[in-house]
Design a protein around this motif. Sequence first.
Motif, PDB file in Angstrom:
ATOM      1  N   SER A 179       6.612   3.449  -2.035  1.00  0.00           N
ATOM      2  CA  SER A 179       6.736   3.513  -0.575  1.00  0.00           C
ATOM      3  C   SER A 179       7.502   2.301  -0.071  1.00  0.00           C
ATOM      4  O   SER A 179       7.239   1.171  -0.485  1.00  0.00           O
ATOM      5  N   SER A 183      15.188  -0.602  11.701  1.00  0.00           N
ATOM      6  CA  SER A 183      14.870  -1.615  10.682  1.00  0.00           C
ATOM      7  C   SER A 183      15.957  -1.577   9.633  1.00  0.00           C
ATOM      8  O   SER A 183      16.304  -0.506   9.133  1.00  0.00           O
ATOM      9  N   VAL A 232      -1.139   6.287  -0.617  1.00  0.00           N
ATOM     10  CA  VAL A 232      -0.611   5.491   0.491  1.00  0.00           C
ATOM     11  C   VAL A 232      -1.734   5.236   1.495  1.00  0.00           C
ATOM     12  O   VAL A 232      -2.360   6.200   1.958  1.00  0.00           O
ATOM     13  N   PRO A 233      -2.024   3.979   1.825  1.00  0.00           N
ATOM     14  CA  PRO A 233      -3.113   3.718   2.780  1.00  0.00           C
ATOM     15  C   PRO A 233      -2.682   4.066   4.204  1.00  0.00           C
ATOM     16  O   PRO A 233      -1.919   3.333   4.829  1.00  0.00           O
ATOM     17  N   ASP A 285       5.402   5.502  13.341  1.00  0.00           N
ATOM     18  CA  ASP A 285       6.519   6.434  13.112  1.00  0.00           C
ATOM     19  C   ASP A 285       6.032   7.883  13.108  1.00  0.00           C
ATOM     20  O   ASP A 285       6.608   8.723  12.428  1.00  0.00           O
ATOM     21  N   ALA A 316      -3.386   4.765   8.191  1.00  0.00           N
ATOM     22  CA  ALA A 316      -4.331   4.329   9.243  1.00  0.00           C
ATOM     23  C   ALA A 316      -4.570   5.479  10.207  1.00  0.00           C
ATOM     24  O   ALA A 316      -4.031   5.505  11.325  1.00  0.00           O
ATOM     25  N   PHE A 362       2.092  10.428   9.332  1.00  0.00           N
ATOM     26  CA  PHE A 362       2.784   9.148   9.134  1.00  0.00           C
ATOM     27  C   PHE A 362       3.973   9.391   8.219  1.00  0.00           C
ATOM     28  O   PHE A 362       3.798   9.742   7.046  1.00  0.00           O
ATOM     29  N   TRP A 363       5.162   9.235   8.775  1.00  0.00           N
ATOM     30  CA  TRP A 363       6.370   9.479   7.983  1.00  0.00           C
ATOM     31  C   TRP A 363       6.601   8.299   7.052  1.00  0.00           C
ATOM     32  O   TRP A 363       6.385   7.141   7.438  1.00  0.00           O
ATOM     33  N   GLN A 364       7.034   8.630   5.858  1.00  0.00           N
ATOM     34  CA  GLN A 364       7.225   7.595   4.840  1.00  0.00           C
ATOM     35  C   GLN A 364       8.666   7.590   4.352  1.00  0.00           C
ATOM     36  O   GLN A 364       9.317   8.635   4.282  1.00  0.00           O
ATOM     37  N   THR A 408       8.316   2.141   3.482  1.00  0.00           N
ATOM     38  CA  THR A 408       8.347   2.384   4.929  1.00  0.00           C
ATOM     39  C   THR A 408       8.376   1.058   5.691  1.00  0.00           C
ATOM     40  O   THR A 408       7.546   0.178   5.430  1.00  0.00           O
ATOM     41  N   PRO A 409       9.311   0.896   6.624  1.00  0.00           N
ATOM     42  CA  PRO A 409       9.342  -0.369   7.370  1.00  0.00           C
ATOM     43  C   PRO A 409       8.096  -0.531   8.233  1.00  0.00           C
ATOM     44  O   PRO A 409       7.657   0.435   8.869  1.00  0.00           O
ATOM     45  N   PRO A 410       7.505  -1.708   8.287  1.00  0.00           N
ATOM     46  CA  PRO A 410       6.259  -1.911   9.056  1.00  0.00           C
ATOM     47  C   PRO A 410       6.541  -2.279  10.504  1.00  0.00           C
ATOM     48  O   PRO A 410       7.674  -2.538  10.887  1.00  0.00           O
ATOM     49  N   GLY A 411       5.477  -2.296  11.278  1.00  0.00           N
ATOM     50  CA  GLY A 411       5.543  -2.874  12.623  1.00  0.00           C
ATOM     51  C   GLY A 411       5.652  -1.880  13.750  1.00  0.00           C
ATOM     52  O   GLY A 411       5.608  -2.262  14.914  1.00  0.00           O
TER      53      GLY A 411
END
Lengths: 613, 400
Positions: free
Chosen positions: B89, B126, B392-393, B97, B395, B74-76, B91-94
């Motif tokens: 952090s 974003s 960083v959580p 990445d 998923a 997961f890129w941050q 990082t744009p959501p939705g």
Amino acid sequence: MPGMGRSSQTGNSLIVSDFHSALFRQLLVVILIVVLCMVGFNVIRTVQYRRLKANGQTSFPKALPSLVAEPLARRFLRITFGCLWILDGLLQIQSSMPLGLPAGVVQPSASGSPAWVQHLVNIGASIWSDHPIQAAAAAVWIQLGLGVWLLVAPRGRWSRLGGAASVGWGLVVWAFGESFGGIFAPGLTLLFGAPGAVILYVVAGIVLALPERAFASPRLGRVVLGAGGAFLIGMAILQAWPGRGYWQGHGGTLSAMVQEMAKTPQPALLSSWLTSFATFDSAHGWAVNLVLVVILTTIGVLFLTGRRRFVLVGLVAFVVLSLADWVLIEDLGFFGSLGTDPNSMPPMASLLVGGYLAMVRLPATADTPSAATDLATTVAHEIPAVAAPWWERATFPYVTRTMAAVAAVAVVILGTAPMAMAAVNPNADPVVSEALDGTPNTIDAPAAPFSLTDQHGNTVSLAGLRGHVVALTFLDPVCTTDCPLIAQEFRRTDQRLGAQSSRVDFVAIVANPIYRSASFTNAFDRQENLTGIANWHYLTGSLGQLQKVWSSYGELVQIIPDGAMIAHSDLAFVIDAQGHVRAELIDDPGPTQTTASSFSSLLLSRIDQVLGS
Amino acid sequence: MRARILRAVASRSRATHAIVLALVLVLVLVLTLADLGAAAAGASAAPLESAVTTSSGAWVVLPMGQITNESNTFWQLVHAAPGSSSWSSATPPGVADNGGIVAGTAGGAVLVGILPNGRLRFSPLSLSAGDGASWSALLLPRGLAALPDALAYGTDPVRGDRRALAVTRSAQVIGATGNFASWRTVVTARTLRRVSARCRVVGFDAVALEPSGAPLVATGCAGGGAVGLFASTGGAWRSIGPVLRGSLARASTSMLRLETDGSTVTALISAARGRHRSLVVLWGTSAGWSVSTPFPLPSSARVHATSVESGGSTAVLVRKTRGMLAARITPGGSWLRLPAPPAHTVALAQPATSVSIAAAPLDAFTVSGAVLDVYGLTPSGTRWFKTQSIRVPLAYGSSG
């Protein structure tokens, strides 16, 4: 939720119960076949009796003593391989066979093979995965049928045809199920089953398909033993080849493999034998391999001499070696994974014993005038060799065996026909999707209304689609996993509907609170080649509008931070022409192409139901 | 008899010579091809792990999670506000990445592009006007190239409307203005090949926007020591890249980073000649280009992360066969080897502080699964010490 990597367990209850139901239904057909054959037998005997009586005879013809008995080698091979086919058929009844065979047996066996082998094997695995119940049940009946066929038809065309059928099915299994016995993969060794058990069934089938005159001289036996000897010498060379890990004790190929086998579920006694052997090989790997190489070479040379005494010594040594290998390395064949046969050692030993018998126990006896007599011409050797009508020649054993062979052939056809139909059907069965996602809920409730904007900027409402059946789902336009697959399954369903397609609309509603503008629905449509489909509507709206629709259809949409995609429910609904929800489906496409395409079949069946109601 | 023997020996000798000659020719051919291959490979891929620091903040792009497994990487986007060395952090959501992200900054705003990954073949964008707390969604209808400066963002100083440039996976430079509803081709590689014969353009490496809003496009050059940098004035393209001298005079070049700020252009170049590769930094002003001394790279090393500060200070993280090395250079200065960075360092960044460039701090980011640790350099620049730890959580499994 998209991308959560769900997959059906091999013991999935729906698949298992469907498999058992299919086997039970087919068993009833088998019983019917047997009953019909019994009726046929009685009809034949009745007609025969009436004809005999009309001709002044009062009893059925009696079987004459055979001029020449079935060659011992042939009988041995026929009965042994008939029993092996039956054992294989029974092993196919295992509950985990429908879902477990492709992923647990077929694909792993091809993993080290070249790309073309893997491609070929994947074709077979796909057919099985798309139609797991049909394929698994077919394999049961084909193999049981072949076994019975070989057992009940001892002589003549029926029997030779049984051998030829063994060759045909064996080649299919060897190529698609065993990846050619791994002969194209690195690490090939006799010890783990090279060249594959089923190719030995094929060789036995070829021998059984030969005319009986082939058994009249020791040549056939010599050919079988010579080929076996050459093969064993080749295997000895491979075994001795440096760099393949067999000279290495601890951490070597053999001990590592046996240790892995020992870890699989099996009786403790067997496991302890395997562990002991692995430990011994770890400590004395070099010596073990040297002994193996020497023994294999020696046996091979003995077989190649073709001299009776030498061959016998080699055969005894090979039977002992194969027994040890079967128990200590091959783990009896059934253990270690989803067993489909007893592995290579029992059929190889049987084949070589058969070869030996063909060499030393010729059918020609002292009272037989000529060993070169074409025994095939004495098909019905119980029948007097005079040109009499059939009712004067057909004996009880002849009619019985013929009817039994007919029944066995019918059982093979019972398996082959659905297998062939499955092979040409590119659409996976709905049961695969149901196994993954559960059976669709059948409901009858008014569908929640919505009015949103489609990818062309037009307003589309559920009320406006009244009169058409609507297949509805929720898709994230920037999804990287499931949504494109679901969209493709909707497209495939549309194509499969044919002319009925004009009565159905396929509607997707955006399931992303951030990337939800029409530019994204358009980009998604272009990406998935959905732009030219007239009855495809990808709808979006304001966040408030979308949230209202999500809520009314139970669609959960959740933003997951830090680089993950939106989590949302994979739901689909079939709404009838009057605006009532008739079915709710989970459309998680699953981990494979099969599970994805199966959803299309399931959706199609539900749409068909609603269209027909 | 003797003559016959001599003839036979001479004949055999000629045959041996012919074989030896053929072998030598084959060897020369193989070595030449290998050398050509090395030269072509000299256009090394720029790592996505990158940082940019402007007066309005610092942004770092780095991977987290199970980095060897793309679907669980997961890129941050990590941000530090101006004057702060505390990172968070952003990082744009939705959108997933897992394939990587790239960022373009201008005037305090940041435009983030998501690289195609999985079954997604276009690039959602974003835009955040500030610290990455809120984002608005935009669309790039094609896939972004995996280059750290594949995306440039800026505003037109006259009309005030926003504009963006992007390098696509199909090797095109496209641009858009306003609401980015319509993207058009800005320039093709064929056009730039006509502009500079010396460069022998081999592909797009980076894009940037000058303060005037004019586009800058960087390309790789196949030889001649030329630096592929092109500017457009009124639709006409011209080559503005300098030509490297000295030992790099015939090198092939590729641009790893390209940043503009005010009147300064900073470019980090990878120059390769044969198997020898070096890093060079160019600083461009209205007065012309100044070129740093080359920083030779060990033969098996590859650049793992880069950091550029708007004043021109540049740092690189190089991964060698064993371990990593970090180096830094400031305009007019020379390369300074830094202490070996902490294990698992994935990126370097220079927080936006008011300290003078020469004494500016430098942070190293290490990743272990979902934990991001930040290390700073001691004022003496002799060792790294942990300054922050962020969990960083992630998923895991969400993109599998």
